[in-house]
Design a protein around this motif. Structure first.
Motif, PDB file in Angstrom:
ATOM      1  N   LYS A  32      -1.624  -8.221  29.693  1.00  0.00           N
ATOM      2  CA  LYS A  32      -2.017  -8.846  30.955  1.00  0.00           C
ATOM      3  C   LYS A  32      -1.327  -8.171  32.135  1.00  0.00           C
ATOM      4  O   LYS A  32      -1.937  -7.918  33.157  1.00  0.00           O
ATOM      5  CB  LYS A  32      -1.658 -10.331  30.932  1.00  0.00           C
ATOM      6  CG  LYS A  32      -2.012 -11.067  32.200  1.00  0.00           C
ATOM      7  CD  LYS A  32      -1.634 -12.527  32.103  1.00  0.00           C
ATOM      8  CE  LYS A  32      -1.976 -13.269  33.372  1.00  0.00           C
ATOM      9  NZ  LYS A  32      -1.585 -14.680  33.284  1.00  0.00           N
ATOM     10  N   SER A  33      -0.024  -7.890  31.990  1.00  0.00           N
ATOM     11  CA  SER A  33       0.710  -7.262  33.081  1.00  0.00           C
ATOM     12  C   SER A  33       1.902  -6.488  32.540  1.00  0.00           C
ATOM     13  O   SER A  33       2.398  -6.768  31.455  1.00  0.00           O
ATOM     14  CB  SER A  33       1.197  -8.307  34.094  1.00  0.00           C
ATOM     15  OG  SER A  33       2.176  -9.133  33.519  1.00  0.00           O
ATOM     16  N   ASN A  48      -0.791  -5.888  37.537  1.00  0.00           N
ATOM     17  CA  ASN A  48      -1.317  -7.169  37.070  1.00  0.00           C
ATOM     18  C   ASN A  48      -2.785  -7.070  36.716  1.00  0.00           C
ATOM     19  O   ASN A  48      -3.449  -6.074  37.006  1.00  0.00           O
ATOM     20  CB  ASN A  48      -1.161  -8.236  38.165  1.00  0.00           C
ATOM     21  CG  ASN A  48       0.259  -8.698  38.320  1.00  0.00           C
ATOM     22  OD1 ASN A  48       0.916  -9.036  37.349  1.00  0.00           O
ATOM     23  ND2 ASN A  48       0.740  -8.697  39.537  1.00  0.00           N
ATOM     24  N   ASN A  49      -3.301  -8.159  36.163  1.00  0.00           N
ATOM     25  CA  ASN A  49      -4.723  -8.336  35.863  1.00  0.00           C
ATOM     26  C   ASN A  49      -5.282  -7.268  34.939  1.00  0.00           C
ATOM     27  O   ASN A  49      -6.416  -6.820  35.108  1.00  0.00           O
ATOM     28  CB  ASN A  49      -5.546  -8.412  37.158  1.00  0.00           C
ATOM     29  CG  ASN A  49      -5.104  -9.556  38.036  1.00  0.00           C
ATOM     30  OD1 ASN A  49      -4.829 -10.641  37.541  1.00  0.00           O
ATOM     31  ND2 ASN A  49      -5.020  -9.315  39.318  1.00  0.00           N
ATOM     32  N   LYS A  51      -6.571  -6.088  31.217  1.00  0.00           N
ATOM     33  CA  LYS A  51      -7.203  -6.668  30.021  1.00  0.00           C
ATOM     34  C   LYS A  51      -7.475  -5.511  29.075  1.00  0.00           C
ATOM     35  O   LYS A  51      -8.611  -5.120  28.859  1.00  0.00           O
ATOM     36  CB  LYS A  51      -8.483  -7.401  30.385  1.00  0.00           C
ATOM     37  CG  LYS A  51      -8.245  -8.649  31.198  1.00  0.00           C
ATOM     38  CD  LYS A  51      -9.522  -9.366  31.514  1.00  0.00           C
ATOM     39  CE  LYS A  51      -9.211 -10.581  32.373  1.00  0.00           C
ATOM     40  NZ  LYS A  51     -10.419 -11.257  32.817  1.00  0.00           N
ATOM     41  N   ASN A  74      -1.931 -11.646  27.356  1.00  0.00           N
ATOM     42  CA  ASN A  74      -2.848 -12.646  27.926  1.00  0.00           C
ATOM     43  C   ASN A  74      -2.465 -14.057  27.524  1.00  0.00           C
ATOM     44  O   ASN A  74      -2.758 -15.007  28.247  1.00  0.00           O
ATOM     45  CB  ASN A  74      -4.287 -12.364  27.515  1.00  0.00           C
ATOM     46  CG  ASN A  74      -4.951 -11.375  28.436  1.00  0.00           C
ATOM     47  OD1 ASN A  74      -4.407 -10.999  29.461  1.00  0.00           O
ATOM     48  ND2 ASN A  74      -6.135 -10.928  28.066  1.00  0.00           N
TER      49      ASN A  74
END
Length: 86
Positions: A32-33, A48-49, A51, A74
């Motif tokens: 996720k980060s 960040n963000n 996937k 996540n």
């Protein structure tokens, strides 16, 4: 006892430190980060963000020294690695 496969709650990460950066891969969970922290805990860089299960992290502009790399999955589980950039 069930024959179901049991997986660790911690992300199975395999970081590889390279000359220009860091390659990071996980087998079971999405990343996720990632955050690069200096040894005092100050954020040097954060992404960040994400996937993904693989990422290349560029360390060219990062000064030599000791760092922590915090990787969060996540599901919210974090793992911290110690890094030495020479």
């Amino acid at each position: 006892m069930s024959n179901d496969r049991v997986y660790s709650k911690k992300p199975a990460l395999s970081p590889t430190l390279k000359r220009q950066g860091l390659s990071l891969a996980t087998k079971w969970e999405f990343i996720k980060s990632i955050a690069l922290l200096d040894f005092a805990g100050k954020e040097v860089c954060i992404v960040n963000n994400l996937k993904t299960t693989k990422i290349e992290f560029n360390l060219v502009d990062v000064a030599f020294g000791l760092y922590h790399l915090k990787v969060t999955s996540n599901s919210g589980i974090s793992k911290i690695f110690k890094l030495v950039k020479q």
